[in-house]
Every structure is written in C-alpha cells, then in structure tokens.
Design a protein around this motif. Structure first.
Motif, PDB file in Angstrom:
ATOM      1  N   ALA A  35       0.819  -1.215   0.000  1.00  0.00           N
ATOM      2  CA  ALA A  35       0.000   0.000   0.000  1.00  0.00           C
ATOM      3  C   ALA A  35       0.853   1.266   0.000  1.00  0.00           C
ATOM      4  O   ALA A  35       0.437   2.293  -0.540  1.00  0.00           O
ATOM      5  CB  ALA A  35      -0.937   0.003   1.207  1.00  0.00           C
ATOM      6  N   SER A  36       2.044   1.183   0.575  1.00  0.00           N
ATOM      7  CA  SER A  36       2.907   2.368   0.613  1.00  0.00           C
ATOM      8  C   SER A  36       3.785   2.483  -0.632  1.00  0.00           C
ATOM      9  O   SER A  36       4.644   3.359  -0.702  1.00  0.00           O
ATOM     10  CB  SER A  36       3.757   2.371   1.880  1.00  0.00           C
ATOM     11  OG  SER A  36       4.677   1.299   1.871  1.00  0.00           O
ATOM     12  N   GLY A  37       3.560   1.603  -1.615  1.00  0.00           N
ATOM     13  CA  GLY A  37       4.220   1.756  -2.893  1.00  0.00           C
ATOM     14  C   GLY A  37       5.372   0.814  -3.184  1.00  0.00           C
ATOM     15  O   GLY A  37       5.978   0.894  -4.248  1.00  0.00           O
ATOM     16  N   HIS A  38       5.676  -0.095  -2.269  1.00  0.00           N
ATOM     17  CA  HIS A  38       6.760  -1.053  -2.522  1.00  0.00           C
ATOM     18  C   HIS A  38       6.270  -2.145  -3.465  1.00  0.00           C
ATOM     19  O   HIS A  38       5.153  -2.636  -3.329  1.00  0.00           O
ATOM     20  CB  HIS A  38       7.230  -1.699  -1.219  1.00  0.00           C
ATOM     21  CG  HIS A  38       7.913  -0.748  -0.300  1.00  0.00           C
ATOM     22  ND1 HIS A  38       9.216  -0.365  -0.456  1.00  0.00           N
ATOM     23  CD2 HIS A  38       7.462  -0.101   0.792  1.00  0.00           C
ATOM     24  CE1 HIS A  38       9.550   0.468   0.498  1.00  0.00           C
ATOM     25  NE2 HIS A  38       8.493   0.659   1.274  1.00  0.00           N
ATOM     26  N   ASN A  39       7.110  -2.539  -4.414  1.00  0.00           N
ATOM     27  CA  ASN A  39       6.750  -3.644  -5.287  1.00  0.00           C
ATOM     28  C   ASN A  39       7.318  -4.945  -4.708  1.00  0.00           C
ATOM     29  O   ASN A  39       8.047  -4.931  -3.718  1.00  0.00           O
ATOM     30  CB  ASN A  39       7.215  -3.404  -6.727  1.00  0.00           C
ATOM     31  CG  ASN A  39       8.716  -3.306  -6.855  1.00  0.00           C
ATOM     32  OD1 ASN A  39       9.473  -4.051  -6.238  1.00  0.00           O
ATOM     33  ND2 ASN A  39       9.181  -2.372  -7.688  1.00  0.00           N
ATOM     34  N   LYS A  40       6.974  -6.058  -5.332  1.00  0.00           N
ATOM     35  CA  LYS A  40       7.398  -7.371  -4.813  1.00  0.00           C
ATOM     36  C   LYS A  40       8.910  -7.479  -4.696  1.00  0.00           C
ATOM     37  O   LYS A  40       9.418  -7.965  -3.692  1.00  0.00           O
ATOM     38  CB  LYS A  40       6.886  -8.500  -5.713  1.00  0.00           C
ATOM     39  CG  LYS A  40       5.437  -8.763  -5.594  1.00  0.00           C
ATOM     40  CD  LYS A  40       5.040  -9.908  -6.509  1.00  0.00           C
ATOM     41  CE  LYS A  40       3.576  -9.831  -6.797  1.00  0.00           C
ATOM     42  NZ  LYS A  40       3.180 -10.782  -7.823  1.00  0.00           N
ATOM     43  N   GLN A  41       9.615  -7.019  -5.714  1.00  0.00           N
ATOM     44  CA  GLN A  41      11.073  -7.134  -5.695  1.00  0.00           C
ATOM     45  C   GLN A  41      11.677  -6.339  -4.541  1.00  0.00           C
ATOM     46  O   GLN A  41      12.593  -6.804  -3.862  1.00  0.00           O
ATOM     47  CB  GLN A  41      11.668  -6.682  -7.030  1.00  0.00           C
ATOM     48  CG  GLN A  41      13.154  -6.933  -7.133  1.00  0.00           C
ATOM     49  CD  GLN A  41      13.511  -8.407  -6.912  1.00  0.00           C
ATOM     50  OE1 GLN A  41      12.834  -9.298  -7.403  1.00  0.00           O
ATOM     51  NE2 GLN A  41      14.566  -8.656  -6.163  1.00  0.00           N
ATOM     52  N   GLU A  56       2.083 -12.818  -2.757  1.00  0.00           N
ATOM     53  CA  GLU A  56       0.816 -13.078  -3.443  1.00  0.00           C
ATOM     54  C   GLU A  56      -0.229 -13.637  -2.486  1.00  0.00           C
ATOM     55  O   GLU A  56      -1.372 -13.194  -2.476  1.00  0.00           O
ATOM     56  CB  GLU A  56       1.020 -14.051  -4.610  1.00  0.00           C
ATOM     57  CG  GLU A  56       1.663 -13.434  -5.810  1.00  0.00           C
ATOM     58  CD  GLU A  56       0.819 -12.319  -6.412  1.00  0.00           C
ATOM     59  OE1 GLU A  56      -0.410 -12.455  -6.495  1.00  0.00           O
ATOM     60  OE2 GLU A  56       1.421 -11.302  -6.786  1.00  0.00           O
ATOM     61  N   GLU A  57       0.156 -14.610  -1.674  1.00  0.00           N
ATOM     62  CA  GLU A  57      -0.811 -15.206  -0.744  1.00  0.00           C
ATOM     63  C   GLU A  57      -1.245 -14.207   0.325  1.00  0.00           C
ATOM     64  O   GLU A  57      -2.400 -14.212   0.735  1.00  0.00           O
ATOM     65  CB  GLU A  57      -0.254 -16.475  -0.109  1.00  0.00           C
ATOM     66  CG  GLU A  57      -0.376 -17.648  -1.028  1.00  0.00           C
ATOM     67  CD  GLU A  57      -0.431 -18.982  -0.312  1.00  0.00           C
ATOM     68  OE1 GLU A  57      -0.609 -19.037   0.923  1.00  0.00           O
ATOM     69  OE2 GLU A  57      -0.297 -19.994  -1.016  1.00  0.00           O
ATOM     70  N   ALA A  58      -0.339 -13.363   0.774  1.00  0.00           N
ATOM     71  CA  ALA A  58      -0.709 -12.337   1.753  1.00  0.00           C
ATOM     72  C   ALA A  58      -1.776 -11.418   1.165  1.00  0.00           C
ATOM     73  O   ALA A  58      -2.772 -11.099   1.833  1.00  0.00           O
ATOM     74  CB  ALA A  58       0.519 -11.541   2.181  1.00  0.00           C
ATOM     75  N   LEU A  59      -1.600 -11.021  -0.082  1.00  0.00           N
ATOM     76  CA  LEU A  59      -2.583 -10.152  -0.732  1.00  0.00           C
ATOM     77  C   LEU A  59      -3.902 -10.882  -0.978  1.00  0.00           C
ATOM     78  O   LEU A  59      -4.980 -10.307  -0.788  1.00  0.00           O
ATOM     79  CB  LEU A  59      -2.011  -9.600  -2.034  1.00  0.00           C
ATOM     80  CG  LEU A  59      -0.813  -8.668  -1.871  1.00  0.00           C
ATOM     81  CD1 LEU A  59      -0.221  -8.322  -3.223  1.00  0.00           C
ATOM     82  CD2 LEU A  59      -1.183  -7.425  -1.087  1.00  0.00           C
ATOM     83  N   GLN A  60      -3.831 -12.142  -1.373  1.00  0.00           N
ATOM     84  CA  GLN A  60      -5.049 -12.927  -1.572  1.00  0.00           C
ATOM     85  C   GLN A  60      -5.812 -13.078  -0.258  1.00  0.00           C
ATOM     86  O   GLN A  60      -7.043 -12.940  -0.227  1.00  0.00           O
ATOM     87  CB  GLN A  60      -4.712 -14.311  -2.130  1.00  0.00           C
ATOM     88  CG  GLN A  60      -4.242 -14.302  -3.551  1.00  0.00           C
ATOM     89  CD  GLN A  60      -3.751 -15.673  -3.995  1.00  0.00           C
ATOM     90  OE1 GLN A  60      -3.958 -16.674  -3.316  1.00  0.00           O
ATOM     91  NE2 GLN A  60      -3.077 -15.717  -5.126  1.00  0.00           N
ATOM     92  N   TYR A  61      -5.088 -13.357   0.819  1.00  0.00           N
ATOM     93  CA  TYR A  61      -5.731 -13.519   2.120  1.00  0.00           C
ATOM     94  C   TYR A  61      -6.397 -12.216   2.550  1.00  0.00           C
ATOM     95  O   TYR A  61      -7.540 -12.211   3.003  1.00  0.00           O
ATOM     96  CB  TYR A  61      -4.718 -13.975   3.165  1.00  0.00           C
ATOM     97  CG  TYR A  61      -5.319 -14.063   4.538  1.00  0.00           C
ATOM     98  CD1 TYR A  61      -6.090 -15.156   4.895  1.00  0.00           C
ATOM     99  CD2 TYR A  61      -5.146 -13.050   5.467  1.00  0.00           C
ATOM    100  CE1 TYR A  61      -6.680 -15.235   6.147  1.00  0.00           C
ATOM    101  CE2 TYR A  61      -5.724 -13.114   6.717  1.00  0.00           C
ATOM    102  CZ  TYR A  61      -6.493 -14.201   7.058  1.00  0.00           C
ATOM    103  OH  TYR A  61      -7.080 -14.265   8.283  1.00  0.00           O
ATOM    104  N   ALA A  62      -5.674 -11.108   2.393  1.00  0.00           N
ATOM    105  CA  ALA A  62      -6.225  -9.808   2.792  1.00  0.00           C
ATOM    106  C   ALA A  62      -7.479  -9.475   1.983  1.00  0.00           C
ATOM    107  O   ALA A  62      -8.470  -8.996   2.548  1.00  0.00           O
ATOM    108  CB  ALA A  62      -5.165  -8.722   2.622  1.00  0.00           C
ATOM    109  N   ALA A  63      -7.443  -9.749   0.695  1.00  0.00           N
ATOM    110  CA  ALA A  63      -8.610  -9.482  -0.147  1.00  0.00           C
ATOM    111  C   ALA A  63      -9.800 -10.339   0.286  1.00  0.00           C
ATOM    112  O   ALA A  63     -10.938  -9.861   0.349  1.00  0.00           O
ATOM    113  CB  ALA A  63      -8.265  -9.749  -1.611  1.00  0.00           C
TER     114      ALA A  63
END
Length: 78
Positions: A35-41, A56-63
C-alpha cells in the motif's frame, strides 16, 4: 480460504495474527508495504527470506478477509 498454504496462525507468534509460513512477518505488514508503494522485488530485497508466492498469498488472504461479511446474531427475547 483453503488454497492458501503459506498463511499461518499461531497464538504464540505475533499474538495469533496471520503470518507468512510461521515467521514473524504478518499479512498486515506485507499489505502495508504494498500500500505504501513497494513492489514485490523491493519487499523481497528488504526481507530476503520471503518470496513472491508469500507476497501473493498475503494479498489474496487480505482481499478475502475484507470481503467477509459479519452477520450479527439475533439476541433472543425472553
């Protein structure tokens, strides 16, 4: 959500918050970084013990969690 294998819950790790593979890295921390602008890398560079699938799983879980609906229980009248 059954297909998330990397999200763990342990009351003795980070107070039971959802974490990545039992580590002291919470889903909330990952979501906050994205959310603060950091990308995966960038996140992987900051935390080299994580990988892209963890993020990816963290974002899926949050969604999934924000789509959950809480239904209040009706209070019985006596």
């Amino acid at each position: 959500m059954e297909n998330l294998k990397r999200i763990t819950f342990n009351p003795e790790v980070m107070g039971g918050k959802p974490c990545i593979r039992g580590m002291r890295v919470t889903v909330g921390m990952i979501v906050g970084l994205v959310a603060s602008g950091h990308n995966k890398q960038e996140i992987i560079e900051l935390y080299p013990y994580l990988d892209a699938e963890d993020i990816e799983e963290a974002l899926q879980y949050a969604a999934w969690r924000v789509e959950e609906i809480e239904v209040p229980l009706a209070m019985g009248t006596a």
